[in-house]
Scaffold this motif. Sequence first.
Motif, PDB file in Angstrom:
ATOM      1  N   GLU A 305       1.055  -1.447  -0.606  1.00 20.03           N
ATOM      2  CA  GLU A 305       0.132  -0.184  -0.260  1.00 20.03           C
ATOM      3  C   GLU A 305       0.938   1.131   0.476  1.00 20.03           C
ATOM      4  O   GLU A 305       0.727   1.837  -0.908  1.00 20.03           O
ATOM      5  CB  GLU A 305      -1.192  -0.302   1.287  1.00 20.03           C
ATOM      6  N   ILE A 308       2.241   1.717  -3.431  1.00 20.35           N
ATOM      7  CA  ILE A 308       1.720   1.747  -4.177  1.00 20.35           C
ATOM      8  C   ILE A 308       1.253   3.852  -4.571  1.00 20.35           C
ATOM      9  O   ILE A 308       1.254   4.474  -5.135  1.00 20.35           O
ATOM     10  CB  ILE A 308       0.188   1.483  -4.330  1.00 20.35           C
ATOM     11  N   GLN A 309       1.610   4.599  -2.543  1.00 14.87           N
ATOM     12  CA  GLN A 309       0.635   6.270  -2.546  1.00 14.87           C
ATOM     13  C   GLN A 309       2.108   6.656  -3.265  1.00 14.87           C
ATOM     14  O   GLN A 309       2.052   7.311  -3.085  1.00 14.87           O
ATOM     15  CB  GLN A 309       1.001   5.488  -0.747  1.00 14.87           C
ATOM     16  N   LEU A 311       5.010   6.321  -5.780  1.00 19.78           N
ATOM     17  CA  LEU A 311       4.904   6.265  -6.756  1.00 19.78           C
ATOM     18  C   LEU A 311       4.943   7.226  -7.609  1.00 19.78           C
ATOM     19  O   LEU A 311       4.764   8.093  -7.493  1.00 19.78           O
ATOM     20  CB  LEU A 311       3.723   5.181  -7.726  1.00 19.78           C
ATOM     21  N   MET A 316       3.061   5.159 -11.205  1.00 25.60           N
ATOM     22  CA  MET A 316       1.321   5.126 -11.004  1.00 25.60           C
ATOM     23  C   MET A 316       0.671   5.885 -12.485  1.00 25.60           C
ATOM     24  O   MET A 316      -0.667   4.399 -12.530  1.00 25.60           O
ATOM     25  CB  MET A 316       1.665   6.848 -10.332  1.00 25.60           C
ATOM     26  N   LEU A 319       0.959   1.545 -13.639  1.00 27.39           N
ATOM     27  CA  LEU A 319      -0.311   0.451 -13.341  1.00 27.39           C
ATOM     28  C   LEU A 319      -1.217   0.739 -12.933  1.00 27.39           C
ATOM     29  O   LEU A 319      -2.522   0.325 -12.928  1.00 27.39           O
ATOM     30  CB  LEU A 319       0.534   1.280 -11.407  1.00 27.39           C
ATOM     31  N   LEU A 366       7.655  -2.100 -12.003  1.00 25.62           N
ATOM     32  CA  LEU A 366       6.452  -2.299 -10.900  1.00 25.62           C
ATOM     33  C   LEU A 366       6.848  -3.830 -10.695  1.00 25.62           C
ATOM     34  O   LEU A 366       6.345  -4.643  -9.326  1.00 25.62           O
ATOM     35  CB  LEU A 366       5.319  -1.810 -11.872  1.00 25.62           C
ATOM     36  N   ILE A 371       4.092  -5.652  -7.396  1.00 25.94           N
ATOM     37  CA  ILE A 371       2.949  -4.517  -7.608  1.00 25.94           C
ATOM     38  C   ILE A 371       2.073  -5.096  -9.114  1.00 25.94           C
ATOM     39  O   ILE A 371       0.981  -5.806  -8.796  1.00 25.94           O
ATOM     40  CB  ILE A 371       2.887  -3.680  -7.441  1.00 25.94           C
ATOM     41  N   LEU A 388      -2.376  -7.767 -11.512  1.00 19.24           N
ATOM     42  CA  LEU A 388      -2.105  -7.319 -10.551  1.00 19.24           C
ATOM     43  C   LEU A 388      -1.652  -8.447 -10.082  1.00 19.24           C
ATOM     44  O   LEU A 388      -1.822  -9.418 -10.081  1.00 19.24           O
ATOM     45  CB  LEU A 388      -3.121  -6.801 -10.193  1.00 19.24           C
ATOM     46  N   VAL A 395      -5.169  -1.437  -4.762  1.00 23.55           N
ATOM     47  CA  VAL A 395      -5.247  -0.630  -6.605  1.00 23.55           C
ATOM     48  C   VAL A 395      -5.965   0.505  -5.750  1.00 23.55           C
ATOM     49  O   VAL A 395      -4.677   1.717  -5.768  1.00 23.55           O
ATOM     50  CB  VAL A 395      -5.024  -0.795  -7.320  1.00 23.55           C
ATOM     51  N   ASN A 398      -5.458   2.736  -2.987  1.00 22.31           N
ATOM     52  CA  ASN A 398      -3.909   3.954  -2.633  1.00 22.31           C
ATOM     53  C   ASN A 398      -4.139   5.083  -3.502  1.00 22.31           C
ATOM     54  O   ASN A 398      -2.915   5.185  -4.335  1.00 22.31           O
ATOM     55  CB  ASN A 398      -3.392   2.970  -2.417  1.00 22.31           C
ATOM     56  N   LEU A 399      -4.716   4.992  -4.696  1.00 23.58           N
ATOM     57  CA  LEU A 399      -4.288   5.694  -5.964  1.00 23.58           C
ATOM     58  C   LEU A 399      -4.748   7.033  -5.110  1.00 23.58           C
ATOM     59  O   LEU A 399      -5.491   7.594  -4.322  1.00 23.58           O
ATOM     60  CB  LEU A 399      -5.844   5.232  -6.677  1.00 23.58           C
TER      61      LEU A 399
END
Length: 421
Positions: A305, A308-309, A311, A316, A319, A366, A371, A388, A395, A398-399
């Motif tokens: 998490e 992802i946050q 990236l 990003m 992903l 990634l 990820i 994924l 995903v 946490n975008l």
Amino acid sequence: MKAFGDDDTIFEDIDVLNPNEQTYQPTDLPERADELDQIHSSLRPATMGSTPLNVLVYGQSGQGKTVSIMLKTTQLQEYADEVDMDLTVVDVPCKGVDNSYHALTHLYKELREKQLGPGEELPSGYQKKALLNMVLEELESIGGTIIIVLDEIDAIGDDDYILYELPRSNPEGVRLSIIGITNDLQFRENLDGDVRSSLGEDEVKFDPYDANQLRNILARRAEGALRDTHFRDGVRDYEHLESDVVSDDALPLAAALGAQDTGDAREAIRLFFRAARFADDNGELEITEHHVRDARDFLEQKAIESGIQTLPQQKMMALMSTAWHVSKGEQSTATTPIYTQYKKMCEVEDVTPLSNRRFRDRLNDLSDSNILTKTQGRGRGKQNRYGLAVDVETVVENLPQKNERHGEVAELLRKQVEKHR
């Protein structure tokens, strides 16, 4: 709702199991006896009225480098106080310091505070050479033997001005020693030859801990942190640990999992600490293998998490373009359609798209970060396929939000996921 103070606890001193170095520092590192002896040899000239050697300390994160330097410089300071030796140790954390100029400003601030007490401001507006001269003036004002510890010096990147100039400086009335600590083995290899020869008069390498070493480290932490846990026969290692609150398999499993990854003691401690907290929060009076495995899953999920946050922009976008296809029920998708979707998303965000080749590099990054999944294409003209490695919901959760950077594309992806549920 739970009330504070009403629950039984397995903890005697919870701080001892906290992996935060600001909360607890060990007072001995028996697994690093050889490395401590090497550092001792480098610093010993100070006790003879001579200049301690410059030392480059390197190894992966969580191997006890900073703690080892702290233990030996503290021991030397205690000796200096006893014999009235003029010694000053200056610690400069370089994390977040991106070049030599900023490292010099932090060093200058630390030197001023050694003399005047806390509250000094970072200097600004000076040329680098002028700032170096200011640092040298402060060193001469302090005088005697001065050891400067530059922790995480790899943060300065390619700008090694401070590492070149400080070891070669000759402040009057000062016996100056520089200790550089780095987690980045590549940084050490990339140092200019002159820098490495002067900074690394002595070099101390910290290899990763193995499972047995991690087991003993965890045993000592458990003995200090948990109730009804102690060593017998005065020997402080796992084989002599007795505990009413730790099952026989829990601690060895935590050590084995830590050794399988990077041999990082901090991560192994974090894993066992989370397992202990799971048991304690549930009112269970024994830490078991089950708690350790739950802790591993929890920390892995949190790491994903966080990954992802944080990236960067292009990763990003890569992903989100992959997640777009997964949201439609595709377990994996070839590079070309993912790249096509990526370019559409770049248009929405007004981002200049990467070339196809560089885009594939981001997908591979990634994949290396667990990820994305990657299926290697077989045969001529066959493309790699990506999916994924985590749930699409993870995903999406946490975008970026709608009002943040990339938030517009993230919102479109959320609607896509909702549509195909």
